[in-house]
Design a protein around this motif. Structure first.
Motif: not given
Length: 732
Positions: A363-365, A567-571, A576-580, A588-589
């Motif tokens: 899941t996303e959580e 300091d690091i890219n959260p993606e 990749p599907r979740c990052a989109k 990041a939050a």
């Protein structure tokens, strides 16, 4: 009495049938032209068409007959292979042939690692006491005299490639064991070698065409690694007593990492490549990697497992070819931070990539929890402070037992860790229950539940608990799946209880976290045949509570200020599907919000927590294959796990039937039609053919899991290799 010598099998059969000769000896080719027969005369004549003559030898002449054999020599110092011609006889043993070959080559070097490889038969001639006749070697045999140990490139779970010398003549099970000793990975039986499919590098190759600069792969070269033909590998992690090494000067435990790598070629390299996590991949690199989009795609990931009962050379693996070293069996036995730095890290990396590439659904959580743990582990790995794995809060089991014994003898009080085994605790509370049925809405009904031993009984109310229960559920051998949404205050337990024709589904709903942790831990232990009196019950409760707290969303007061300092890219930490789906600041939050629950964890504990969270996912440990069941007109997906087989609809992905290994009576393989047949209790039997892989792979998975279930700590890490091959070997 003369024995007739014939060059081919057909004339010999002809003479046996027509002339009723009892003794017709076979032989190799003594003439090249065809033989013609004439039976018109009382005296049998043989003639060659050009020129005509007959060949007849006595039995003493046959014993001394010889022929020329051409052997190609794969000399490591020369680019081209050279042919060497030898005159040999059928009674010459393989060891004598190699001796004659070395004498004729006349090059002074160590030939002890060389052996003969028969190209047509695709096998090694390793039994040096066997004669050429016993092996069936004839003049037309193509033999190669080549080293048994060759270089191989292995891509590890952390996507790093090591290049080391591996035995191409030993069976893969033994070769993997030697590899793991070099890499200091315990429990080598859990790993194997996987030949990647064509899709594995496909996306990467497409991307490389647009790159101006070629990608240079960073390879850790372990060419000088010890092999079975060289000096024995240092015991390292394999000490039977598992005693830590201490510094002789100050008496303190030596740095565990350097102890593990002391007599290994890893000492000369940067050992952190294997024992510590590397910086995360960029989002672009993630997008370039192969990601399965369906269950059918996932079946392609597991088609290339090598046969553990055959050697690399017999399976067509070439020198310096790249293979994947992976954890094949998802039963991780005796994970110990004191000795398993490399094993834990590689296991964490395999779990991490399975999450990022969506090889397993979550899941996303849960994705945010995994991302927070990755971010925390990455920060600790990049920090200047070196983590010392020997600094453990837990006490060694032997030391704890001795301490308790000392306190007892002195008459003092001690922690009541070991409770009276005759007093088995029980749980009793109000829970809600639901049984899914067709055309009925999902409605939970409250009952009074009592959990005792390995069974759950429920009553209409507490006052009726002394009478007959509404139902009693035996959880031994069942499947326990968490059904939790902390944000929505949903604490559910899904039970899949085995019956004759599959599984019965039962859903339990708890009111709060503590209740859920207690009942979930009890269900997990009961599924393994253990009660709440087992010493692992309380740690299991604490682990579940800790995981729930990680999911609990805290106040975001400090999160906003920390986003800018991230300091690091959260993606890098989500698929990749979740990052989109989310903007970078939103990701990041949420990652930093989840990170607050794990910010104080040490490095190894964070990795172990990540592995535990991975193991708690419903699809954990399932390996998928495309099969056709006997009597079915359509293809289905077969999921193989450590304790069960699942038949899944290939279109919808919905499980149809589940069969437990505990109910299995026997299984066998029809190697002619490549069909696997399995019999279960209560006259249940299934049969299927494999479409996405060879049936030997599925057969080996079933036998391998049954073999691993026989392990115990009393074995001192010695494995019955013969039993493994009996359970997994084929009869091709």
């Amino acid at each position: 009495m003369l024995n007739l010598i014939l060059s081919t099998g057909n004339p010999a059969e002809f003479l046996k049938k027509r002339l009723k000769w009892k003794k017709v000896l076979p032989c190799r080719t003594y003439w090249q032209a065809p033989v013609s027969f004439s039976l018109s005369d009382p005296c049998l004549t043989f003639c060659r068409q050009t020129p005509a003559f007959a060949t007849m030898l006595s039995s003493t002449d046959f014993a001394s007959a010889s022929w020329e054999l051409v052997v190609r020599v794969d000399h490591p110092n020369e680019e081209e292979q050279k042919d060497v011609t030898l005159r040999v006889a059928g009674d010459l043993h393989v060891g004598g042939l190699m001796l004659k070959l070395v004498e004729q080559i006349n090059i002074s070097q160590d030939w002890s690692d060389f052996a003969l490889w028969w190209e047509q038969k695709h096998c090694w001639l390793l039994k040096t006491h066997w004669t050429l006749d016993k092996y069936g070697v004839q003049a037309d045999a193509k033999l190669l005299f080549t080293p048994q140990h060759k270089m191989l490139r292995l891509r590890l779970p952390n996507v790093k490639t090591v290049r080391l010398r591996v035995s191409f003549s030993a069976v893969v099970f033994k070769a993997v064991s030697d590899i793991c000793k070099i890499l200091n990975i315990r429990r080598s039986e859990e790993l194997s070698l996987l030949k990647p499919s064509g899709d594995y590098f496909k996306k990467k190759k497409k991307k490389d065409k647009t790159n101006k600069e070629p990608i240079i792969e960073d390879i850790l070269n372990l060419e000088g690694s010890p092999t079975t033909s060289g000096p024995p590998v240092s015991p390292g992690l394999y000490s039977r007593t598992m005693t830590p090494t201490y510094d002789p000067i100050n008496g303190t435990p030596a740095s565990s990492t350097m102890t593990w790598f002391s007599d290994s070629p890893l000492t000369e390299q940067n050992c952190s490549i294997l024992a510590f996590s590397q910086p995360p991949q960029s989002p672009e690199a993630l997008a370039d990697m192969y990601q399965p989009r369906s269950l059918v795609d996932k079946t392609k990931l597991n088609a290339g497992w090598l046969d553990s009962s055959r050697s690399l050379m017999e399976q067509g693996i070439q020198e310096d070819e790249q293979l994947l070293l992976r954890f094949k069996y998802y039963t991780f036995f005796d994970l110990n931070p004191k000795y398993d730095a490399v094993r834990i890290n590689q296991l964490y990396e395999q779990a991490r990539w399975a999450i990022l590439l969506e090889e397993i659904d979550c899941t996303e959580e849960e994705m945010m929890i995994f991302a927070a743990l990755q971010y925390h582990i990455s920060k600790l790995s990049l920090s200047a402070e070196t983590q010392d794995f020997t600094h453990e809060s837990e006490v060694d089991e032997v030391e704890a037992a001795l301490s308790n014994l000392e306190v007892t003898l002195e008459g003092g009080k001690m922690d009541n860790t070991l409770e009276d085994i005759t007093d088995i605790p029980q749980l009793a509370d109000n829970l809600k229950l639901f049984r899914p049925k067709k055309l009925i809405l999902k409605a939970f009904k409250q009952y009074w539940f009592i959990f005792k031993d390995t069974s759950i009984a429920y009553f209409k109310n507490k006052e009726l608990e002394q009478g007959e229960p509404v139902e009693k559920l035996n959880l031994r051998g069942c499947e326990v799946v968490p059904d939790v949404n902390v944000a929505g205050r949903k604490f559910g337990i899904k039970l899949l209880i085995p019956v004759a024709d599959g599984m019965n589904e039962v859903y339990l709903r708890c009111d709060h976290e503590n209740q859920y942790a207690q009942w979930m831990a009890a269900c997990i232990l009961a599924s393994k045949g253990k009660t709440m009196a087992d010493s692992s019950y309380q740690p299991e409760v604490l682990n579940i509570l800790s995981f729930l707290r990680m999911k609990n969303r805290n106040s975001a007061s400090q999160v906003a200020s920390n986003i800018e300092t991230m300091d690091i890219n959260p993606e890098c930490f989500v698929s990749p599907r979740c990052a989109k789906k989310h903007k970078s600041k939103q990701l990041a939050a949420r990652i930093l919000e989840a990170h607050q629950n794990v910010a104080q964890m040490p490095l190894v504990e964070a990795k172990l927590r990540f592995i535990q969270a991975w193991q708690s996912l419903p699809e954990f440990g399932l390996t998928y294959y495309l099969v056709r069941f006997k009597g079915s007109k359509k293809d289905d997906i077969l999921g193989v796990s450590y304790n069960r087989l699942i038949r899944i609809d290939a279109t919808t992905g919905i499980p149809i039937t589940t069969w437990r290994f505990t109910n299995m009576k026997q299984w066998n393989v029809n190697w002619e039609i490549r069909q696997v047949a399995i019999e279960f209790d209560q006259n249940v039997s299934i049969a299927f053919t494999c479409l996405s892989a060879d049936c030997k792979i599925v057969h080996e998975y079933i036998g391998g899991y049954i073999f691993l279930s026989t392990r115990s700590k009393d074995q001192n890490e010695t494995l019955d290799e013969d039993l493994f091959h009996k359970l997994t070997g084929g009869q091709d």
